[in-house]
Design an enzyme around this catalytic site. Structure first.
Site, PDB file in Angstrom:
ATOM      1  CG  HIS A  71     -37.788  14.020   1.391  1.00  0.00           C
ATOM      2  ND1 HIS A  71     -36.598  14.220   0.725  1.00  0.00           N
ATOM      3  CD2 HIS A  71     -37.473  13.429   2.567  1.00  0.00           C
ATOM      4  CE1 HIS A  71     -35.593  13.758   1.463  1.00  0.00           C
ATOM      5  NE2 HIS A  71     -36.114  13.269   2.582  1.00  0.00           N
ATOM      6  CG  ASP A  72     -45.547  15.983  -0.890  1.00  0.00           C
ATOM      7  OD1 ASP A  72     -45.269  16.715  -1.858  1.00  0.00           O
ATOM      8  OD2 ASP A  72     -46.710  15.824  -0.464  1.00  0.00           O
ATOM      9  CB  VAL A  75     -40.734  20.841  -0.324  1.00  0.00           C
ATOM     10  CG1 VAL A  75     -40.375  21.807  -1.440  1.00  0.00           C
ATOM     11  CG2 VAL A  75     -39.503  20.043   0.097  1.00  0.00           C
ATOM     12  N   GLY A  77     -45.718  21.795   1.270  1.00  0.00           N
ATOM     13  CA  GLY A  77     -46.886  21.295   1.964  1.00  0.00           C
ATOM     14  C   GLY A  77     -47.261  19.930   1.419  1.00  0.00           C
ATOM     15  CG  ASP A  79     -48.317  20.184  -2.795  1.00  0.00           C
ATOM     16  OD1 ASP A  79     -47.304  19.466  -2.601  1.00  0.00           O
ATOM     17  OD2 ASP A  79     -48.242  21.316  -3.314  1.00  0.00           O
ATOM     18  N   PRO A 168     -33.290  19.245   5.966  1.00  0.00           N
ATOM     19  CG  PRO A 168     -34.374  18.589   7.905  1.00  0.00           C
ATOM     20  CD  PRO A 168     -34.551  18.629   6.422  1.00  0.00           C
ATOM     21  CG  HIS A 198     -33.660   8.470  10.805  1.00  0.00           C
ATOM     22  ND1 HIS A 198     -33.178   9.665  11.267  1.00  0.00           N
ATOM     23  CD2 HIS A 198     -33.836   8.644   9.479  1.00  0.00           C
ATOM     24  CE1 HIS A 198     -33.053  10.526  10.261  1.00  0.00           C
ATOM     25  NE2 HIS A 198     -33.464   9.922   9.169  1.00  0.00           N
ATOM     26  CB  THR A 199     -37.151   2.872  13.826  1.00  0.00           C
ATOM     27  OG1 THR A 199     -36.995   1.615  14.485  1.00  0.00           O
ATOM     28  CG2 THR A 199     -38.446   2.855  13.021  1.00  0.00           C
ATOM     29  CG  ASP A 255     -38.021  -1.552  16.747  1.00  0.00           C
ATOM     30  OD1 ASP A 255     -37.294  -0.569  16.430  1.00  0.00           O
ATOM     31  OD2 ASP A 255     -37.630  -2.720  16.667  1.00  0.00           O
TER      32      ASP A 255
END
Length: 327
Positions: A71-72, A75, A77, A79, A168, A198-199, A255
């Protein structure tokens, strides 16, 4: 993601954002794996130990930290702008698209920063952005995922605003996902590998419940499980109190079970199942489902490329003393 995906245990991993306006590799030349060798020689050991403690304190610390990194970077870059707290409330983490981010991710990074700054050799010399990148790697590795060298040398941004946040949606199809990641300078293969984040982690019912009983790509037994979890009907549980694991097979382990779930129609989010439903991406999903080593290798490479997006230099950033506030 809600208008983005609001992930409870956070992503798993998962524009065009303001980062897309940056040249993804503009300052990549400054990044090296040994950047702090003569500045803070025990950096990685310190962060590793701190993340281990955070993971022991909370089962969602690892997925929350990995999602925070994505998420960082997606948006402004990479930073650490997502960590800034503005007194007027106009900052990234209070955007509706970032309400998925869990406190445990922020706490993991803040604890690691405190541990680093407790070493006199390191105090106020290591950026929050680099600590976040290392903490994300440790969250993956200590959960059973791949170890990879993290490129370092980022500086922290000074600006964080809600209007910059676009992420997204849980209902994105392959075309929309590719458009987002292309804006970050990443390929479809990178996107599919990063989606493997999302594992582990979980998602609020409101972001997948619309699919239950309505999406023919969803396994019937899985749909029944989710109906019991979230209640019957798309309007049930409007407060979002229910949740389900993004990977119900091995929810706390990094995994390749996520991809095997997609093969069985047990992808939780529409944007997950779309990767197997679309012929253009199905081959890669099947490849990762059959080879964990291939997934690990491509995930590590994609994380490295993601970590180069929008990197700040000393001229455009700073080393924050407190990750929550510009100096």
């Amino acid at each position: 993601m809600a208008a983005s995906l609001r992930i409870l245990a956070g992503l798993a991993f998962l524009a065009v954002t303001s980062a897309a306006l940056l040249s993804p590799f503009a300052v990549v030349g400054q990044l090296t794996t040994d950047y702090y060798a003569g500045i803070c020689p025990n950096l990685e050991t310190i962060v590793r130990s701190s993340v281990r403690q955070s993971m022991a304190a909370s089962p969602i610390a690892a997925p929350a930290t990995l999602r925070l990194f994505f998420h960082d970077c997606a948006v402004r870059g990479c930073d650490a702008s997502v960590m800034i707290v503005n007194s007027n409330g106009d900052d990234e983490w209070r955007s509706s698209d970032n309400q998925s981010l869990k406190p445990e991710g922020f706490t993991t990074v803040l604890n690691a920063k405190a541990a680093v700054d407790s070493d006199p050799r390191c105090r106020y010399k290591v950026s929050c952005a680099d600590i976040l990148a290392l903490a994300a790697r440790e969250s993956v590795y200590q959960s059973g995922g791949p170890y990879y060298q993290v490129e370092l040398g980022r500086h922290d941004g000074r600006v964080s605003t809600r209007d910059n946040v676009v992420l997204p949606h849980a209902s994105f199809n392959l075309h929309q996902l590719n458009a987002f990641f292309t804006g970050l300078g990443l390929s479809q293969t990178d996107m599919i590998a990063l989606s493997g984040g999302h594992t582990f982690g979980a998602a609020d019912c409101r972001f997948f419940q619309y699919r239950v009983g309505a999406d023919p790509s969803m396994d019937a037994a899985f749909a029944s499980e989710l109906r019991n979890t979230c209640g019957a009907g798309a309007g049930a549980n409007p407060s979002g109190g229910g949740f389900a694991f993004l990977d119900g097979a091995t929810p706390a382990t990094f995994d390749n079970a996520y991809y095997q779930n997609l093969q069985r129609g047990r992808g939780l989010l529409g944007s997950d199942q779309a990767l197997h439903a679309d012929q253009r991406s199905r081959g890669t999903v099947d490849y990762y489902a059959g080879s964990q080593s291939a997934f690990f290798s491509d995930f590590a490479a994609a994380m490295t490329r993601l970590g180069r997006v929008g990197v700040k230099s000393a001229a455009t950033g700073e080393i924050r003393r407190d990750c929550r506030f510009p100096n």
